[in-house]
Scaffold this active site. Sequence first.
Site, PDB file in Angstrom:
ATOM      1  N   GLU A 188       0.796  -1.260   0.196  1.00  0.00           N
ATOM      2  CA  GLU A 188       0.125  -0.004   0.143  1.00  0.00           C
ATOM      3  C   GLU A 188       0.835   1.220   0.034  1.00  0.00           C
ATOM      4  O   GLU A 188       0.765   2.161   1.107  1.00  0.00           O
ATOM      5  CB  GLU A 188      -0.800  -0.163   1.158  1.00  0.00           C
ATOM      6  CG  GLU A 188      -2.003  -0.947   1.052  1.00  0.00           C
ATOM      7  CD  GLU A 188      -3.088  -0.987   2.146  1.00  0.00           C
ATOM      8  OE1 GLU A 188      -3.014  -0.092   3.230  1.00  0.00           O
ATOM      9  OE2 GLU A 188      -4.183  -1.500   1.664  1.00  0.00           O
ATOM     10  N   GLU A 292      -5.649  -7.699  -0.891  1.00  0.00           N
ATOM     11  CA  GLU A 292      -6.569  -7.415   0.505  1.00  0.00           C
ATOM     12  C   GLU A 292      -7.969  -7.171  -0.063  1.00  0.00           C
ATOM     13  O   GLU A 292      -8.316  -6.511  -0.945  1.00  0.00           O
ATOM     14  CB  GLU A 292      -5.863  -6.385   1.309  1.00  0.00           C
ATOM     15  CG  GLU A 292      -4.448  -6.808   1.788  1.00  0.00           C
ATOM     16  CD  GLU A 292      -4.090  -5.564   2.834  1.00  0.00           C
ATOM     17  OE1 GLU A 292      -4.967  -4.751   3.371  1.00  0.00           O
ATOM     18  OE2 GLU A 292      -2.888  -5.350   2.845  1.00  0.00           O
TER      19      GLU A 292
END
Length: 459
Positions: A188, A292
């Site tokens: 991320e 995710e």
Amino acid sequence: MDWIRVEGDRLVDDTGRTVTLAGVGLGGWLNMENFITGYPGTESQQRQALRTALGDEGYQRFFTRFLTDFFSGSDAGYLASLGLNSVRVPFNYRHFEDDDRPFELKEEGFRWLDRVVELCAAAGLHTILDLHAVPGHQNQNWHSDNPTHWAHFWTHRHFQDRVVHLWEALADRYRDNPAVAGYNPVNEPADASGEVIGPFYDRLERAIRAVDPRHVLFLDGNRYSTDFSMFTEPYENTVYTAHDYALPGIAAGSEYPGTTRGEYFDRSVVERSFLRRTEFMRRTGTPIWIGEFGPVYTGEPERDAQRYRLLRDQLEIYAEHGASWALWTYKDVGLQGLVYADPDSPYLRRIAPVLAKKQRLGADSWGGVDREVRHILDPIEALFDEEFPDFNPYPWGRKAWVNLLVRNILLAEPLVKDFGRAFEGVTPEEAETLAGSFAFDACVRREPLAETLRSHLAR
């Protein structure tokens, strides 16, 4: 185990057979997060508080037991029994390097990674190695072990050099190991300028490939793996990974199908979001991996039933588009995990007052609610609306920015002291027992979630 490689828009094994990775993220283990194991603030703040409360011996015995019990052969076997075939393994750079001794790598971190790779391989599970927290912090939030709201990784070449050095060492260690499906070099990323991440990925890809040309790279997009505008031509043997959290699964008071924060959501809306986030992969004919996704659970039967329905819809969408996936997260203290610590365990009994206070103050970003601190937030938000109406800070705007600063930093930081005080007087032997609360046989299985996964994978 078979090697995994990219062939067109598919992952394949040694025989050319299509492989769809279906797995979980091992959050909270080698990279800890506050909502996963119950502490406030960041991992480094929690570790400092526990060292102060437990002393060096108690601290070492707690974390050795925790790292041993949180994921064992029993956990790997359970995941395989559901039909899963992979585990994404997040880790914090601090297991491999100290800030006061940069570039001096520690063998202990590699041994913990070796252990999980071997345990998973013994159960027939591939692993994806995920550097979840980097020096200087690659994003603005707690899960990169960031105590601030600044991602300094993108403005300091020194931090970038250290990550390249670490990945060269990781690639050298696992270059001949087919049980590792590949490398997820930065979780991320959030480069506010958008100008550094592309050249850094170019450099990192060259460095890893110079050591290990065989393993798949799993590259997250910018803006928390939702923005792929920095990519042009795909790298060879590379998967681009989107994170696909659906708002009805994470927002308080949501309904599915139904309205969440003024927007109507049903399966078609969820699919459109998936298609938007994976546009680069589909346009370039590269594999899709959802690194995710997954709802949080409330304990309210009706609302949780809606969230299982959302999860089933997402899994069906991924199957229709040939996407691989890793559900977040495997084990926690009850918010999201497939397996979670027993509410009556020694660890959760000890931190119960801290958990209650943390929930009351909304100090966790993930799963926390601001209901009881609106009297603080409302006037601040109103002030910014009036005085700075054009202020739109990266990555999610001024309301999220205010919440981060007030709830997740201003209120969370003093709560770390409350957490530490909960462990005062604990002996080293008791510290080990507390950490043992996360052992598989001591935990509770979230059976409706397990059955959802089992049924989907049995088709």
